[in-house]
Design a protein around this motif. Structure first.
Motif, PDB file in Angstrom:
ATOM      1  N   ARG A 191       0.753  -1.070  -0.125  1.00 17.64           N
ATOM      2  CA  ARG A 191      -0.081   0.158   0.110  1.00 17.64           C
ATOM      3  C   ARG A 191       1.103   1.146  -0.189  1.00 17.64           C
ATOM      4  N   LEU A 192       2.027   1.208   0.580  1.00 20.40           N
ATOM      5  CA  LEU A 192       2.881   2.393   0.394  1.00 20.40           C
ATOM      6  C   LEU A 192       3.764   2.034  -0.724  1.00 20.40           C
ATOM      7  N   MET A 193       4.542   0.787  -1.013  1.00 19.89           N
ATOM      8  CA  MET A 193       5.672   0.652  -1.800  1.00 19.89           C
ATOM      9  C   MET A 193       5.116   0.829  -3.031  1.00 19.89           C
ATOM     10  N   THR A 194       4.040   0.663  -3.377  1.00 17.63           N
ATOM     11  CA  THR A 194       3.705   0.742  -4.792  1.00 17.63           C
ATOM     12  C   THR A 194       3.449   2.265  -5.225  1.00 17.63           C
ATOM     13  N   GLY A 195       3.584   3.286  -4.211  1.00 15.08           N
ATOM     14  CA  GLY A 195       3.804   4.714  -4.618  1.00 15.08           C
ATOM     15  C   GLY A 195       5.226   5.342  -4.024  1.00 15.08           C
ATOM     16  N   ASP A 196       6.117   4.536  -3.957  1.00 18.57           N
ATOM     17  CA  ASP A 196       7.248   5.012  -2.920  1.00 18.57           C
ATOM     18  C   ASP A 196       8.642   4.968  -3.989  1.00 18.57           C
ATOM     19  N   PHE A 197       8.321   5.448  -5.100  1.00 17.44           N
ATOM     20  CA  PHE A 197       9.505   5.789  -5.802  1.00 17.44           C
ATOM     21  C   PHE A 197       9.536   6.813  -6.907  1.00 17.44           C
ATOM     22  N   PHE A 198      10.367   7.505  -7.167  1.00 16.85           N
ATOM     23  CA  PHE A 198      10.734   8.966  -7.704  1.00 16.85           C
ATOM     24  C   PHE A 198      10.064   8.873  -9.053  1.00 16.85           C
ATOM     25  N   VAL A 199       9.008   9.779  -9.158  1.00 16.84           N
ATOM     26  CA  VAL A 199       8.142   9.823 -10.643  1.00 16.84           C
ATOM     27  C   VAL A 199       9.186  11.056 -11.567  1.00 16.84           C
ATOM     28  N   LEU A 200       9.738  10.589 -12.693  1.00 16.21           N
ATOM     29  CA  LEU A 200      10.663  11.449 -13.276  1.00 16.21           C
ATOM     30  C   LEU A 200      10.104  11.892 -14.587  1.00 16.21           C
ATOM     31  N   PRO A 201      10.568  13.113 -15.034  1.00 15.14           N
ATOM     32  CA  PRO A 201       9.966  13.554 -16.063  1.00 15.14           C
ATOM     33  C   PRO A 201      10.639  12.926 -17.361  1.00 15.14           C
ATOM     34  N   ALA A 202       9.947  12.329 -17.990  1.00 18.12           N
ATOM     35  CA  ALA A 202      10.418  11.567 -19.306  1.00 18.12           C
ATOM     36  C   ALA A 202      10.869  12.380 -20.463  1.00 18.12           C
ATOM     37  N   HIS A 203      10.198  13.580 -20.282  1.00 17.45           N
ATOM     38  CA  HIS A 203      10.796  14.519 -21.654  1.00 17.45           C
ATOM     39  C   HIS A 203      12.173  14.971 -21.285  1.00 17.45           C
ATOM     40  N   ARG A 204      12.843  15.012 -20.076  1.00 20.92           N
ATOM     41  CA  ARG A 204      13.957  15.394 -19.624  1.00 20.92           C
ATOM     42  C   ARG A 204      14.899  14.427 -19.531  1.00 20.92           C
ATOM     43  N   PHE A 205      14.478  13.003 -19.082  1.00 16.54           N
ATOM     44  CA  PHE A 205      15.263  11.942 -19.120  1.00 16.54           C
ATOM     45  C   PHE A 205      15.558  10.991 -20.037  1.00 16.54           C
ATOM     46  N   ASP A 206      14.478  11.428 -21.092  1.00 10.68           N
ATOM     47  CA  ASP A 206      14.358  10.646 -22.218  1.00 10.68           C
ATOM     48  C   ASP A 206      14.090  11.312 -23.347  1.00 10.68           C
ATOM     49  N   PRO A 207      14.707  12.404 -23.809  1.00 11.23           N
ATOM     50  CA  PRO A 207      14.140  13.554 -24.642  1.00 11.23           C
ATOM     51  C   PRO A 207      14.093  12.902 -26.228  1.00 11.23           C
ATOM     52  N   LYS A 208      14.744  11.943 -26.327  1.00 16.72           N
ATOM     53  CA  LYS A 208      14.570  11.386 -27.730  1.00 16.72           C
ATOM     54  C   LYS A 208      13.592  10.127 -27.962  1.00 16.72           C
ATOM     55  N   GLY A 209      13.099   9.982 -26.602  1.00 14.70           N
ATOM     56  CA  GLY A 209      12.004   8.944 -26.586  1.00 14.70           C
ATOM     57  C   GLY A 209      12.355   7.359 -27.010  1.00 14.70           C
ATOM     58  N   LEU A 210      13.709   7.030 -26.515  1.00 11.86           N
ATOM     59  CA  LEU A 210      14.123   5.776 -26.968  1.00 11.86           C
ATOM     60  C   LEU A 210      13.447   4.507 -26.146  1.00 11.86           C
ATOM     61  N   LEU A 211      12.717   4.986 -24.913  1.00  9.68           N
ATOM     62  CA  LEU A 211      12.031   3.964 -24.269  1.00  9.68           C
ATOM     63  C   LEU A 211      10.673   3.961 -24.396  1.00  9.68           C
ATOM     64  N   SER A 212       9.888   5.094 -25.001  1.00  8.59           N
ATOM     65  CA  SER A 212       8.721   5.162 -25.296  1.00  8.59           C
ATOM     66  C   SER A 212       7.865   4.005 -25.781  1.00  8.59           C
ATOM     67  N   ASN A 213       8.441   3.608 -26.840  1.00 13.08           N
ATOM     68  CA  ASN A 213       7.652   2.424 -27.436  1.00 13.08           C
ATOM     69  C   ASN A 213       7.908   0.923 -26.948  1.00 13.08           C
ATOM     70  N   ILE A 214       8.694   1.073 -25.890  1.00  9.77           N
ATOM     71  CA  ILE A 214       9.011  -0.321 -25.323  1.00  9.77           C
ATOM     72  C   ILE A 214       8.214  -0.717 -24.115  1.00  9.77           C
ATOM     73  N   PRO A 215       7.128  -1.333 -23.859  1.00 10.04           N
ATOM     74  CA  PRO A 215       6.358  -1.686 -22.972  1.00 10.04           C
ATOM     75  C   PRO A 215       7.399  -1.888 -21.543  1.00 10.04           C
ATOM     76  N   PHE A 216       6.706  -1.735 -20.576  1.00  9.50           N
ATOM     77  CA  PHE A 216       7.488  -2.061 -19.230  1.00  9.50           C
ATOM     78  C   PHE A 216       7.671  -3.472 -19.038  1.00  9.50           C
ATOM     79  N   HIS A 217       6.523  -4.336 -19.396  1.00  8.13           N
ATOM     80  CA  HIS A 217       6.584  -5.758 -19.119  1.00  8.13           C
ATOM     81  C   HIS A 217       7.612  -6.579 -20.114  1.00  8.13           C
ATOM     82  N   THR A 218       7.779  -5.672 -21.524  1.00  9.84           N
ATOM     83  CA  THR A 218       8.801  -6.390 -22.311  1.00  9.84           C
ATOM     84  C   THR A 218      10.258  -6.210 -21.486  1.00  9.84           C
ATOM     85  N   ILE A 219      10.488  -5.008 -20.604  1.00  8.66           N
ATOM     86  CA  ILE A 219      11.848  -4.817 -20.166  1.00  8.66           C
ATOM     87  C   ILE A 219      12.040  -5.814 -18.999  1.00  8.66           C
TER      88      ILE A 219
END
Length: 546
Positions: free
Chosen positions: A133-161
């Motif tokens: 109930r705490l751990m599912t929300g206990d990680f830093f949410v980071l701006p994708a536009h700043r940390f991945d400006p070229k969108g290299l990870l945008s089309n790769i689903p989380f479950h695939t990684i």
């Protein structure tokens, strides 16, 4: 606000920061979905608009969140579910310094973003424990536009990684991305260390200061009246890096600091009694969840018998140690649970007493025979003398004193003890390879998670595992698993009290005390929030006298 740091943050990379000062700064710059209110220890929504709804289905659980509509990045764009998905990808992507996060959040299997609603999403989790109930929300949410400006990870689903971690490590996409994300700018550049939080990094001078400025027009100010957890008052926070305690005390006395925590005992006692400083500072000593203990290697042949370990536990005069080393600013405990957690603490369990006669009797019960040359026992057809080595972190004066007391008291019953002060990396190596007899250490805990499987389950007794003392039986393994999954407070209390009893019986751990923090706060602060939770205070809620 002017606050002392005892060491430099080293890195402000939100994925690979290395120490407590760095985490403290990062928590003011970046935000998570959920947080803890340090005043009452309650779970509160931060970026999320409310606590998640939970649905359980066989072996899976589903945590559904909706982000606050006001939440914005510095460029004015909204924080979205895609940013959350991106942040989870970072925690699990290959070639990044994220090993600890992959293990900690391994239970999150997938994220499902609500079609047509960029603020709503569901985390699909393996199994269920109350800590989620705490751990599912206990990680830093980071701006994708700043940390991945070229969108290299945008089309790769989380479950695939998650599923193709090893094969993805050899792809050009992830090699390119890892090279980008590991650049120094993400760790210290004022133009790049930016999140959704109330503060931005103004400057960082190594070994001197880290300066944070409150953002003008920060989005959280709009909703702080309704959501008190978002209130951030100080306009500027200056962390002054002063490694030397004496120099920090001088800076405090000179009015160059507004807050000093973890104060040396003598200075804290003297200033607290001095009328001059009583008029300048408010002194507090809140409890902490930092537990000082002695660990024993129960896998060593000469420490395998629990009576031998019990004997060693009786050579500590804990009340005297608390009085002499901590000036009374510590709380004795019978186990891993803090005595203030009254529903879970086993108050029916008597603390282990200082009793050298009892210690000698227990050695006899373990089969040791005392001669003029010391205690001896035949183990695996060989005559073994009982002589021990205790290791501790070099430079920790409390551990040095504890080791000397251990040596003196053990010598009084005829057990020779040698003391070895080592660097942290050396201690870690000795513990990982089980090349030790005894060690002193501080365990930092919290009242939100009682999943003790990593520390105590026999499956983690392997080399490099966290169960370095060799504690455990099939019965205690089942007990640990039941504690981790139990939702009901009453039943969890029964299980935790049973565990405390078993741990005292086995004595792989000798529990000494929970530390109390010693804090001085300038009286120019009108409302100071101090807490038993780290870092021991909430700077964002400090207000100043007019």
């Amino acid at each position: 606000m002017r606050v002392r740091f005892s060491q430099d943050p080293e890195s402000l990379h939100p994925l690979s920061y290395g120490n407590a000062p760095a985490l403290q700064v990062l928590n003011l710059i970046y935000q998570s979905l959920l947080t803890i209110d340090l005043r009452d220890k309650s779970i509160q929504p931060l970026l999320a608009g409310g606590l998640p709804t939970v649905r359980r289905d066989d072996s899976l659980s589903y945590f559904t969140f909706k982000l606050r509509p006001q939440a914005k990045w510095d460029n004015g764009t909204a924080v979205t579910a895609s940013d959350v998905a991106f942040s989870l990808k970072l925690l699990h992507s290959p070639l990044l310094d994220n090993e600890r996060w992959r293990a900690q959040f391994n239970f999150i299997k997938d994220i499902i973003i609500q079609p047509g609603d960029s603020a709503s999403f569901t985390l699909v989790c393996r199994g269920y424990t109350p800590e989620m109930r705490l751990m599912t929300g206990d990680f830093f949410v980071l701006p994708a536009h700043r940390f991945d400006p070229k969108g290299l990870l945008s089309n790769i689903p989380f479950h695939t990684i998650r599923q193709k971690f090893d094969s993805l490590a050899s792809t050009s996409t992830f090699k390119t991305y890892a090279a980008f994300l590991n650049q120094p700018q993400f760790a210290r550049d004022t133009a790049w260390v930016r999140g959704s939080g109330p503060y931005k990094l103004k400057s960082w001078r190594n070994g001197q200061t880290v300066v944070l400025d409150k953002k003008q027009g920060w989005w959280g100010d709009q909703v702080a009246k309704e959501a008190e957890i978002l209130r951030a008052t100080p306009g500027k926070i200056v962390f002054q890096i002063i490694p030397d305690n004496a120099a920090a005390i001088m800076a405090l006395k000179a009015g160059q600091l507004d807050l000093l925590d973890d104060m040396p005992l003598v200075a804290f006692q003297e200033m607290k009694k001095n009328e001059k400083y009583q008029n300048k500072f408010t002194f507090s000593s809140p409890s902490s969840f930092d537990l000082v203990f002695l660990g024993m290697n129960g896998d060593k042949p000469y420490l395998q018998d629990k009576h031998t370990r019990q004997a060693i536990s009786h050579i500590f005069n804990v009340p005297q140690i608390i009085n002499s080393l901590q000036g009374g600013y510590a709380t004795p405990s019978v186990g891993l649970v803090h005595p203030e957690e009254k529903q879970y603490y086993n108050k029916g369990l008597s603390p282990v007493t200082y009793d050298l006669k009892k210690a000698s009797q227990l050695l006899g019960q373990a089969g040791w025979v005392k001669t003029s040359e010391g205690w001896h026992k035949t183990i695996a057809n060989q005559r073994q003398k009982l002589e021990l080595e205790v290791i501790h972190r070099a430079g920790n004066s409390d551990f040095e004193h504890l080791a000397i007391l251990l040596k003196q008291n053990a010598q009084a019953i005829g057990v020779p003890v040698t003391i070895q002060a080592l660097e942290s990396s050396q201690i870690r190596e000795r513990l990982d390879t089980k090349q030790f007899d005894l060690f002193f250490r501080t365990l930092s805990g919290n009242p939100f998670s009682y999943n003790l499987i990593p520390l105590l389950h026999t499956s983690n007794k392997v080399e490099g595992g966290s169960n370095v003392t060799g504690f455990g039986t099939p019965e205690t393994d089942q007990l640990l698993e039941n504690i981790a999954s139990e939702e009901g407070t009453e039943q969890k209390a029964v299980l935790l009290k049973k565990l405390q009893q078993e741990m005292q019986e086995q004595s792989n751990w000798v529990f000494l005390y929970f530390l109390q923090n010693k804090i001085a706060v300038s009286k120019r602060i009108d409302a100071a929030v101090v807490s038993s939770l780290k870092p021991g205070y909430d700077l964002t809620k400090f207000t100043f006298k007019k």
